[in-house]
Design a protein around this motif. Sequence first.
Motif, PDB file in Angstrom:
ATOM      1  N   THR A 131     -11.152  -5.585 -12.337  1.00  0.00           N
ATOM      2  CA  THR A 131     -10.604  -5.332 -10.989  1.00  0.00           C
ATOM      3  C   THR A 131     -11.655  -5.084  -9.911  1.00  0.00           C
ATOM      4  O   THR A 131     -11.319  -5.066  -8.721  1.00  0.00           O
ATOM      5  N   VAL A 132     -12.910  -4.899 -10.292  1.00  0.00           N
ATOM      6  CA  VAL A 132     -13.920  -4.458  -9.326  1.00  0.00           C
ATOM      7  C   VAL A 132     -14.039  -5.419  -8.140  1.00  0.00           C
ATOM      8  O   VAL A 132     -13.968  -5.012  -6.977  1.00  0.00           O
ATOM      9  N   ASP A 133     -14.208  -6.706  -8.451  1.00  0.00           N
ATOM     10  CA  ASP A 133     -14.369  -7.682  -7.366  1.00  0.00           C
ATOM     11  C   ASP A 133     -13.122  -7.758  -6.495  1.00  0.00           C
ATOM     12  O   ASP A 133     -13.212  -7.943  -5.278  1.00  0.00           O
ATOM     13  N   LYS A 152     -11.380   1.882   3.111  1.00  0.00           N
ATOM     14  CA  LYS A 152     -12.126   2.952   2.419  1.00  0.00           C
ATOM     15  C   LYS A 152     -11.513   3.232   1.045  1.00  0.00           C
ATOM     16  O   LYS A 152     -12.228   3.379   0.043  1.00  0.00           O
ATOM     17  N   LYS A 153     -10.189   3.258   0.981  1.00  0.00           N
ATOM     18  CA  LYS A 153      -9.497   3.551  -0.286  1.00  0.00           C
ATOM     19  C   LYS A 153      -9.853   2.523  -1.353  1.00  0.00           C
ATOM     20  O   LYS A 153     -10.134   2.874  -2.505  1.00  0.00           O
ATOM     21  N   TYR A 154      -9.881   1.250  -0.981  1.00  0.00           N
ATOM     22  CA  TYR A 154     -10.157   0.210  -1.974  1.00  0.00           C
ATOM     23  C   TYR A 154     -11.637   0.144  -2.346  1.00  0.00           C
ATOM     24  O   TYR A 154     -11.985  -0.144  -3.498  1.00  0.00           O
ATOM     25  N   PHE A 155     -12.510   0.432  -1.401  1.00  0.00           N
ATOM     26  CA  PHE A 155     -13.935   0.477  -1.757  1.00  0.00           C
ATOM     27  C   PHE A 155     -14.201   1.667  -2.693  1.00  0.00           C
ATOM     28  O   PHE A 155     -15.065   1.586  -3.567  1.00  0.00           O
ATOM     29  N   MET A 156     -13.455   2.753  -2.500  1.00  0.00           N
ATOM     30  CA  MET A 156     -13.584   3.894  -3.404  1.00  0.00           C
ATOM     31  C   MET A 156     -13.141   3.519  -4.820  1.00  0.00           C
ATOM     32  O   MET A 156     -13.763   3.909  -5.804  1.00  0.00           O
ATOM     33  N   LYS A 157     -12.042   2.753  -4.912  1.00  0.00           N
ATOM     34  CA  LYS A 157     -11.591   2.281  -6.222  1.00  0.00           C
ATOM     35  C   LYS A 157     -12.671   1.414  -6.875  1.00  0.00           C
ATOM     36  O   LYS A 157     -12.903   1.484  -8.080  1.00  0.00           O
ATOM     37  N   TYR A 166     -23.572  -0.408  -5.165  1.00  0.00           N
ATOM     38  CA  TYR A 166     -24.055   0.192  -3.926  1.00  0.00           C
ATOM     39  C   TYR A 166     -23.454  -0.470  -2.693  1.00  0.00           C
ATOM     40  O   TYR A 166     -23.344   0.157  -1.630  1.00  0.00           O
ATOM     41  N   SER A 167     -23.056  -1.726  -2.832  1.00  0.00           N
ATOM     42  CA  SER A 167     -22.396  -2.398  -1.719  1.00  0.00           C
ATOM     43  C   SER A 167     -21.107  -1.670  -1.354  1.00  0.00           C
ATOM     44  O   SER A 167     -20.804  -1.457  -0.174  1.00  0.00           O
ATOM     45  N   ALA A 168     -20.340  -1.272  -2.368  1.00  0.00           N
ATOM     46  CA  ALA A 168     -19.107  -0.514  -2.129  1.00  0.00           C
ATOM     47  C   ALA A 168     -19.421   0.839  -1.493  1.00  0.00           C
ATOM     48  O   ALA A 168     -18.725   1.277  -0.562  1.00  0.00           O
TER      49      ALA A 168
END
Length: 462
Positions: A131-133, A152-157, A166-168
């Motif tokens: 699921t990361v990508d 922000k919520k999805y980058f936190m996930k 580190y991109s997230a």
Amino acid sequence: MEFSHNDNNNLPLTKFESMLKTNHVLFFDSEEFENIIHHYLNQGKIALAKKAIKLGLGQHPTSVNLRLFKVEVYVFEDKIEEADALLNELYNIDSTNEEIYIQKANIFSKQDNHEKAIEVLKKALTLTDDTVDLYSLIGMEYLFLDEYENAKKYFMKCLEADIDDYSALYNIIYCFEFLNQYEDAISYLNLFLDKNPYCEVAWLQLGKQYLMLEDYDKALAAFDFAIISDDTFVGAYLERGKVLEKLKRYEEAIENYSVTLKLDDPTSFALLRIGHCHERLKNNELALQYFDRTVHEDPLLDKGWIAITKYYKKRHNFQKALYYINKAINIDSENVQYWKLYSQINQRLNLFEEAERGFKKTLELGNYELNTWLSRADLLVKLGELEGAIFNLEQAQDFYPENAEIEYRLAGAHFSLNQNNKGLFYLKNALKLNEDFSFILDELFPDVINKIAVKKLLKANL
């Protein structure tokens, strides 16, 4: 798999490129073709990627993954209809392949239909454990919609699933900063660092948040931990140098900036900051050396040319200042700051025509500051070009209506041309707006101040 010419995994790539040179067709399995195509796409070699796709589909015509690469190239080339049609075919073959949904979302995104892209990507989430990508892609779509909380919520996930992404992390902090949530960013980073205490990037970002809040002691501590985590981390030394400059600890700032010069190729930023620190310490020769190194390192960095020009300007060495600003203008003739400095220096050298030309160029480049209009008008008056001064001031009125400084100048110029009715009109307006600026007439138009009508009007109002 990403090929590298420095390892033993590049045999299929070497074999493929050899085949292209000889026109002798060799067999590759579909996975080898996928890796070859992936390599070329990452390298931006679209023509070679297309050749590999064509040959791959020739040998493996039923491969869904190879056809998905074809979709990716179609999207890249803005052949949206072809990409869409092929995706629909693939969907009928394998409706559970998440890559089909990702490419469909990519099409929606290119069409600025980001809501639909998010909907499709969320469907893809239900079809895979990787699921990361997908979290990252959804986050980016929310960024396109300026929905920073959702982004922000999805980058936190994304970061929860991969703590080394580190991109997230950068994107999360970007969202916090855009929302001016600096305290929340600090809380988040502290929680993250509790679990990952040696993450130098997180320490760097934490220091930047404290810097935003002007809490310099905590910012320094955070940058110190970033350096402890990785003593070759150039970014941490640069940020630490910035804080030390703000604290006026210039010698220490120089030390930090100097470390970066040893760790990596010299950056124009570090050289420039060292120059400024030496200037603050009155080490003028050293300051000049570093400013000179800055413009040699990066001739396109305007701050370097501005620094060296201002260095000489402050010391009233206007000829040297003019020499450097002319060099800067020869490199970038569209830079407003260069032309402003050019005008100011020429004015100090009593080269009024050149100074006026500089202010005119500044205006042409879209710098409509009041002082630019007034400075040009004053020079035109000094050069005896009163009609030009009036035209310039009338243009200035479009940007600064009912401005006393403009009105006094218009009054003086019209009186000087014996256009007394217009002169009186503008003088009355000027006096209504601000009586205190009446000295402008005395300074710029000494002959006008002695006119009877002007004396009478000034006496009645002052």
